[in-house]
Motif scaffolding. Structure first.
Motif, PDB file in Angstrom:
ATOM      1  N   SER A  81      10.966  17.452  25.945  1.00  0.00           N
ATOM      2  CA  SER A  81      11.664  18.562  25.286  1.00  0.00           C
ATOM      3  C   SER A  81      13.129  18.274  24.972  1.00  0.00           C
ATOM      4  O   SER A  81      13.619  18.635  23.897  1.00  0.00           O
ATOM      5  N   GLU A  82      13.836  17.638  25.867  1.00  0.00           N
ATOM      6  CA  GLU A  82      15.256  17.358  25.618  1.00  0.00           C
ATOM      7  C   GLU A  82      15.423  16.380  24.447  1.00  0.00           C
ATOM      8  O   GLU A  82      16.242  16.603  23.554  1.00  0.00           O
ATOM      9  N   ALA A  85      14.457  18.167  21.176  1.00  0.00           N
ATOM     10  CA  ALA A  85      15.519  19.069  20.708  1.00  0.00           C
ATOM     11  C   ALA A  85      16.653  18.279  20.060  1.00  0.00           C
ATOM     12  O   ALA A  85      17.162  18.664  18.999  1.00  0.00           O
ATOM     13  N   LYS A  89      17.919  18.341  16.113  1.00  0.00           N
ATOM     14  CA  LYS A  89      19.331  18.604  15.828  1.00  0.00           C
ATOM     15  C   LYS A  89      19.926  17.519  14.928  1.00  0.00           C
ATOM     16  O   LYS A  89      20.756  17.804  14.079  1.00  0.00           O
TER      17      LYS A  89
END
Length: 128
Positions: A81-82, A85, A89
């Motif tokens: 997930s990190e 994300a 971005k």
């Protein structure tokens, strides 16, 4: 990435079921995806072929995850997930090819390119 030995074994078995025969374990793919995403901070200087190869790591991980029991798939997705994300971005959505665009609902990273410093990639895609 804290998986129990049993979870690790299930993930390895899932990779085998999906036909994954790459040179890295699924866990190394997670680390390589993280490395790739962090590298996008500086843009991307390679061709569309290289970029698609880099994106295929994440597609492979999604395919492996889709064959896991739901709680373990969620745990794998949490481990990603990190990086995911940060990838979203640092990239923007583009139109590519109808065959690729049609898979965007399953693999949304396939229709994204870095926000900056990717002139070779943009030229390969015939994008400004």
């Amino acid at each position: 990435m804290n998986f129990t030995p049993d979870e690790r074994q299930l993930i390895i078995e899932a990779a085998t079921r999906t036909g994954y025969q790459g040179p890295h374990s699924p866990f190394k793919l997670v680390r390589e995806w993280e490395r790739f995403v962090r590298s996008l901070t500086n843009g991307y200087e390679f061709s569309i072929y290289d970029y698609d190869n880099d994106l295929s790591m994440r597609t492979t991980l999604a395919q492996i995850g889709s064959t896991l029991p739901q709680p373990l798939e969620a745990k794998l997705n949490e481990a990603l997930s990190e990086s995911d994300a940060l990838f979203f971005k640092q990239t923007r959505e583009v139109r590519r090819h109808p065959a690729i665009d049609s898979e965007a609902h399953l693999y949304p990273w396939l229709v994204r390119v870095p926000n900056t410093n990717c002139s070779q990639l943009m030229a390969d895609l015939n994008l400004p």
